[in-house]
Design an enzyme around this catalytic site. Structure first.
Site, PDB file in Angstrom:
ATOM      1  N   TYR A   1       0.976   2.779   8.194  1.00  0.00           N
ATOM      2  CA  TYR A   1       0.587   3.204   9.527  1.00  0.00           C
ATOM      3  C   TYR A   1       0.667   4.716   9.710  1.00  0.00           C
ATOM      4  O   TYR A   1      -0.078   5.286  10.510  1.00  0.00           O
ATOM      5  CB  TYR A   1       1.490   2.546  10.581  1.00  0.00           C
ATOM      6  CG  TYR A   1       1.311   1.067  10.697  1.00  0.00           C
ATOM      7  CD1 TYR A   1       0.280   0.537  11.463  1.00  0.00           C
ATOM      8  CD2 TYR A   1       2.174   0.185  10.059  1.00  0.00           C
ATOM      9  CE1 TYR A   1       0.105  -0.840  11.585  1.00  0.00           C
ATOM     10  CE2 TYR A   1       2.014  -1.189  10.176  1.00  0.00           C
ATOM     11  CZ  TYR A   1       0.987  -1.692  10.941  1.00  0.00           C
ATOM     12  OH  TYR A   1       0.816  -3.052  11.054  1.00  0.00           O
TER      13      TYR A   1
ATOM     14  N   VAL B   1      -2.234  -4.689   3.517  1.00  0.00           N
ATOM     15  CA  VAL B   1      -2.279  -5.864   4.382  1.00  0.00           C
ATOM     16  C   VAL B   1      -1.966  -5.555   5.844  1.00  0.00           C
ATOM     17  O   VAL B   1      -2.004  -6.459   6.686  1.00  0.00           O
ATOM     18  CB  VAL B   1      -1.339  -6.976   3.851  1.00  0.00           C
ATOM     19  CG1 VAL B   1      -1.875  -7.526   2.532  1.00  0.00           C
ATOM     20  CG2 VAL B   1       0.081  -6.471   3.684  1.00  0.00           C
ATOM     21  N   GLU B   2      -1.657  -4.283   6.135  1.00  0.00           N
ATOM     22  CA  GLU B   2      -1.539  -3.845   7.525  1.00  0.00           C
ATOM     23  C   GLU B   2      -1.884  -2.368   7.595  1.00  0.00           C
ATOM     24  O   GLU B   2      -1.376  -1.570   6.811  1.00  0.00           O
ATOM     25  CB  GLU B   2      -0.126  -4.057   8.094  1.00  0.00           C
ATOM     26  CG  GLU B   2       0.273  -5.496   8.293  1.00  0.00           C
ATOM     27  CD  GLU B   2       1.642  -5.644   8.937  1.00  0.00           C
ATOM     28  OE1 GLU B   2       2.049  -4.729   9.699  1.00  0.00           O
ATOM     29  OE2 GLU B   2       2.308  -6.649   8.667  1.00  0.00           O
ATOM     30  N   ASN B   3      -2.738  -2.017   8.563  1.00  0.00           N
ATOM     31  CA  ASN B   3      -3.077  -0.623   8.841  1.00  0.00           C
ATOM     32  C   ASN B   3      -3.834  -0.616  10.164  1.00  0.00           C
ATOM     33  O   ASN B   3      -4.798  -1.355  10.325  1.00  0.00           O
ATOM     34  CB  ASN B   3      -3.955  -0.044   7.718  1.00  0.00           C
ATOM     35  CG  ASN B   3      -4.524   1.326   8.066  1.00  0.00           C
ATOM     36  OD1 ASN B   3      -5.746   1.492   8.150  1.00  0.00           O
ATOM     37  ND2 ASN B   3      -3.677   2.310   8.264  1.00  0.00           N
TER      38      ASN B   3
END
Length: 489
Positions: free
Chosen positions: A325, A385-387
């Site tokens: 992030y 897998v998350e951004n």
């Protein structure tokens, strides 16, 4: 040797959600109470006061258990994915998702974690979710543990600090493997496993006021998760040789605050302790030597059983997944840095970067740096897998959500992903966080929105729950259709 100039043809574009932030269905069809059901929303607590959101005590747990409602505890109602999964999955398919990442709630299948027989209604729900994913031609990516362990294991065992929890988790994972062995190829053992050090309760269930040596219990809990991850990787491969088990961390990319060697050394230590310790164990299969000094300095002596180290060595993860992030800075004089909020913890503020409304620093080039650094270290496939970016989206009078800031954020990060692929990084997929607006993991508010799809619900749980496509929905649709070539608005 040839080089690629863009994403591979089979690149897995998609998005992600988590059961504890989306499902709801609190207490329905046998679901037990989970650690996520203790997370509360209080509009009087400043968003930046992370301690009040994250430091869960026995008193807070007892108070929550006496309250059967969902208003103060938003993760109990989520966005009602439990009843609206067909619509939500269809919308993701309309964007062109190749992969849909979600988690299967432990407490929905083993309500207290101690049962020997799973709750059939819980398994049937995930049968139905997988059917919808398959119907739309998407690949499921299943996270087994995503901040949602049964609360009963906290109250009885102090969570993962107790080795007996390993057996219960392995039973849960093997139940999933047996039930869905021909339907799921990609798995993740623990979401952001390094959260066990930073948001300990929701990751490991360890409660500070129940521990005589809290820091030791944090690392003991993580060791037990390492062992459990190796065990279920062994079992998955025995049952489904073609399936892949990934490990996952929240990657805390950091730079030295200055070129002072002391700051560079601090950056090295921050990288080792916050990032590489976890991936060295789960990818390289052994405890790194640099942790010996850390454990001695902190007075930590881990309890390991015979065979633990052999398990870690013999059953490493197949690929490395991570969330990205923002980035931060490291300094030997950390107390002199200006602090800002970040994923899972606060961090030093980088004056060269812009920040989101929540203070998270926006650093697309840091993603390219991270991908190259991690791939060079491990030489295994990587999966982002998350951004994404949390923002207070507004609906216009004519029913539009013009989230150009989200498009700009994702556009710049995907550009740097492409650069990393050209650099030679083996990147297999990208599941943006989050597919649809869900409850915030950190503050349990609804106002912090990440999705391509707007959900009509406020922080108090009021609203129609109607779904609305944002401007970014149509933008991501073009990105996927062009395999990352068309990033324009």
């Amino acid at each position: 040797m040839g080089t690629t100039k863009s994403f591979p043809k089979d690149f897995l574009w998609g998005g992600a959600i988590a059961a504890c932030q989306s499902e709801g269905g609190f207490g329905k069809n046998g679901r037990g109470i989970a650690v996520s059901d203790i997370s509360f929303f209080d509009k009087n607590i400043d968003r930046q006061d992370l301690a009040k959101h994250r430091n869960i005590t026995t008193e807070i747990i007892e108070t929550a258990m006496k309250d059967p409602g969902t208003k103060r505890y938003p993760k109990r109602h989520g966005i009602d994915f439990y009843h609206r999964y067909q619509e939500d999955i269809a919308l993701c398919a309309e964007m062109g998702f190749k992969v849909f990442r979600f988690s299967m709630a432990w407490s929905r299948i083993f309500p207290t974690g101690e049962e020997l027989t799973p709750n059939e209604e819980g398994l049937a729900f995930y049968d139905a979710v997988l059917t919808e994913i398959e119907k739309h031609g998407m690949e499921p990516l299943v996270t087994i543990s995503h901040f949602e362990m049964p609360l009963a294991l906290v109250n009885k065992y102090n969570g993962w600090a107790d080795r007996r929890v390993i057996e219960m988790f392995v039973r849960f994972a093997n139940t999933l493997f047996d039930r869905y062995k021909n339907r799921v190829k990609y798995w993740i053992s623990f979401n952001e496993i390094n959260a066990g050090r930073f948001t300990t309760f929701k990751s490991t269930g360890v409660v500070k006021d129940k521990s005589e040596h809290y820091l030791r219990d944090c690392y003991q809990a993580v060791h037990h998760q390492f062992v459990a991850a190796a065990m279920i990787t062994r079992d998955l491969h025995a049952m489904m040789p073609e399936a892949k088990m990934g490990c996952m961390i929240a990657f805390f990319t950091t730079y030295p605050a200055t070129c002072n060697p002391d700051d560079v050394i601090q950056m090295m230590l921050d990288n080792q302790y916050d990032n590489f310790f976890y991936t060295d164990v789960m990818i390289r299969g052994k405890y790194p030597k640099y942790m010996n000094r850390f454990f001695v300095d902190e007075g930590i002596s881990l309890v390991m059983e015979e065979g633990d180290l052999e398990l870690l060595a013999n059953y490493p993860a197949d690929y490395l997944a991570f969330s990205y992030y923002m980035s931060s800075i490291s300094s030997a004089k950390a107390d002199e840095l200006v602090q800002t909020d970040a994923n899972l913890k606060s961090t030093g503020k980088n004056p060269y970067l812009e920040s989101s409304d929540w203070g998270w620093q926006i650093d697309p080039k840091g993603l390219r740096y991270t991908l190259n650094t991690v791939y060079d270290r491990y030489q295994v496939p990587l999966f982002i897998v998350e951004n994404g970016i949390g923002a207070e989206d507004q609906v216009t009078a004519d029913g539009q959500v013009n989230d150009d800031y989200r498009i700009a954020y994702l556009q710049k990060h995907i550009e740097q992903m492409r650069e990393a692929v050209v650099d030679g990084v083996d990147l297999i997929g990208y599941t943006m966080w989050s597919s649809i607006d869900i409850i915030s993991s950190g503050t349990s508010e609804m106002s912090k929105r990440y999705g391509f799809i707007y959900v009509d619900q406020d922080d108090e749980g009021n609203g129609t729950l109607n779904r609305l496509k944002k401007k970014s929905f149509y933008w991501y649709q073009k990105v996927i259709e062009s395999n990352g070539e068309d990033l324009g608005i």
